[in-house]
Design a protein around this motif. Structure first.
Motif, short mmCIF file in Angstrom:
data_model
loop_
_atom_site.label_atom_id
_atom_site.label_comp_id
_atom_site.label_asym_id
_atom_site.label_seq_id
_atom_site.Cartn_x
_atom_site.Cartn_y
_atom_site.Cartn_z
N VAL A 197 0.84 -1.21 0.00
CA VAL A 197 0.00 0.00 0.00
C VAL A 197 0.87 1.25 0.00
N ARG A 198 1.90 1.28 0.83
CA ARG A 198 2.77 2.46 0.90
C ARG A 198 3.51 2.67 -0.43
N ALA A 199 3.92 1.59 -1.09
CA ALA A 199 4.59 1.72 -2.39
C ALA A 199 3.63 2.27 -3.44
N ILE A 200 2.37 1.85 -3.39
CA ILE A 200 1.37 2.38 -4.32
C ILE A 200 1.12 3.86 -4.03
N GLU A 201 1.04 4.21 -2.76
CA GLU A 201 0.86 5.63 -2.40
C GLU A 201 2.05 6.46 -2.86
N ASP A 202 3.26 5.95 -2.71
CA ASP A 202 4.45 6.67 -3.19
C ASP A 202 4.37 6.89 -4.70
N ALA A 203 3.95 5.86 -5.43
CA ALA A 203 3.81 5.98 -6.88
C ALA A 203 2.73 7.01 -7.23
N ALA A 204 1.67 7.05 -6.45
CA ALA A 204 0.60 8.03 -6.67
C ALA A 204 1.13 9.45 -6.45
N ARG A 205 1.89 9.67 -5.39
CA ARG A 205 2.48 10.99 -5.12
C ARG A 205 3.40 11.40 -6.27
N GLU A 206 4.22 10.47 -6.74
CA GLU A 206 5.15 10.77 -7.83
C GLU A 206 4.41 11.20 -9.09
N ARG A 207 3.16 10.80 -9.22
CA ARG A 207 2.35 11.16 -10.38
C ARG A 207 1.45 12.36 -10.12
N GLY A 208 1.66 13.02 -8.98
CA GLY A 208 0.93 14.22 -8.65
C GLY A 208 -0.48 14.01 -8.13
N LEU A 209 -0.81 12.79 -7.70
CA LEU A 209 -2.15 12.52 -7.19
C LEU A 209 -2.29 13.02 -5.76
N THR A 210 -3.50 13.42 -5.40
CA THR A 210 -3.75 13.98 -4.07
C THR A 210 -4.41 13.00 -3.12
N ALA A 211 -4.93 11.91 -3.64
CA ALA A 211 -5.62 10.92 -2.80
C ALA A 211 -5.61 9.58 -3.52
N VAL A 212 -5.90 8.54 -2.75
CA VAL A 212 -6.03 7.19 -3.30
C VAL A 212 -7.33 6.60 -2.79
N ASP A 213 -8.12 6.07 -3.71
CA ASP A 213 -9.36 5.35 -3.40
C ASP A 213 -9.12 3.86 -3.55
N LEU A 214 -9.96 3.08 -2.91
CA LEU A 214 -9.93 1.64 -3.09
C LEU A 214 -11.29 1.07 -2.75
N HIS A 215 -11.53 -0.14 -3.18
CA HIS A 215 -12.72 -0.90 -2.81
C HIS A 215 -12.24 -2.06 -1.96
N ALA A 216 -12.48 -1.97 -0.65
CA ALA A 216 -11.97 -2.98 0.28
C ALA A 216 -13.01 -4.05 0.57
N GLN A 217 -12.56 -5.29 0.59
CA GLN A 217 -13.42 -6.34 1.11
C GLN A 217 -13.70 -5.99 2.57
N THR A 218 -14.93 -6.17 3.02
CA THR A 218 -15.29 -5.67 4.35
C THR A 218 -14.45 -6.29 5.47
N HIS A 219 -13.98 -7.50 5.30
CA HIS A 219 -13.14 -8.10 6.34
C HIS A 219 -11.79 -7.37 6.46
N ALA A 220 -11.41 -6.60 5.43
CA ALA A 220 -10.12 -5.90 5.43
C ALA A 220 -10.24 -4.42 5.81
N LEU A 221 -11.42 -3.96 6.21
CA LEU A 221 -11.59 -2.55 6.55
C LEU A 221 -10.61 -2.10 7.63
N GLY A 222 -10.45 -2.89 8.67
CA GLY A 222 -9.54 -2.53 9.76
C GLY A 222 -8.11 -2.36 9.30
N PHE A 223 -7.66 -3.24 8.41
CA PHE A 223 -6.31 -3.14 7.84
C PHE A 223 -6.12 -1.78 7.18
N TYR A 224 -7.05 -1.40 6.32
CA TYR A 224 -6.92 -0.12 5.61
C TYR A 224 -7.11 1.07 6.54
#
Length: 153
Positions: free
Chosen positions: A99-126
């Protein structure tokens, strides 16, 4: 703790390793139909790969720009998806590192936020990684999900 590296998938072999992890986690373990797991976005997404001494441990992808617009509603918001960690690597920090590597790639591309569709069992992780759920629960491939977003600093 097992040592591993996370990197942007650099070539066809790396992408095949990403797809192999996804097949094991989503198609085999979660019984997602294979035709739903792979899509046209795979050819244009940025893929990240976690590798350990025994091989691939996890993967995820980032859609951005016009490709992500339909999923995120904004050209400056990336879409994190297809995050998968092999059963042997769960609990080792691989998912958070991806997740952190994807966020770093998003920042490098000038993005201000990251969205995702989480399986409900993984909500706490995110949530532990700074994502906030919004909107109602919805099914995707027969699995309950919620939309989540993290604003990037």
């Amino acid at each position: 703790m097992t040592a591993f590296e996370v990197r942007v998938a650099e070539d066809a072999a790396d992408r095949e390793a990403c797809f192999a992890v996804r097949r094991q986690v989503f198609v085999v373990e979660q019984e997602v139909p294979e035709e739903l797991e792979y899509d046209a976005y795979d050819a244009v997404a940025l893929h990240v790969l976690a590798l350990g001494p025994q091989g691939p441990l996890g993967t995820g992808r980032l859609l951005y720009g016009p490709r992500a617009l339909a999923r995120t509603g904004g050209a400056d918001i990336g879409s994190l998806g297809r995050l998968a960690v092999t059963s042997a690597a769960r609990g080792l920090g691989v998912g958070a590192a991806l997740v952190r590597a994807i966020e770093d790639a998003a920042r490098e591309r000038g993005l201000t936020a990251v969205d995702l569709h989480a399986q409900t069992h993984a909500l706490g992780f995110y949530e532990r990684l700074g994502y906030e759920a919004y909107g109602p629960e919805f099914p995707d491939a027969g699995i309950a999900h919620r939309a989540m977003r993290r604003v990037l600093a």
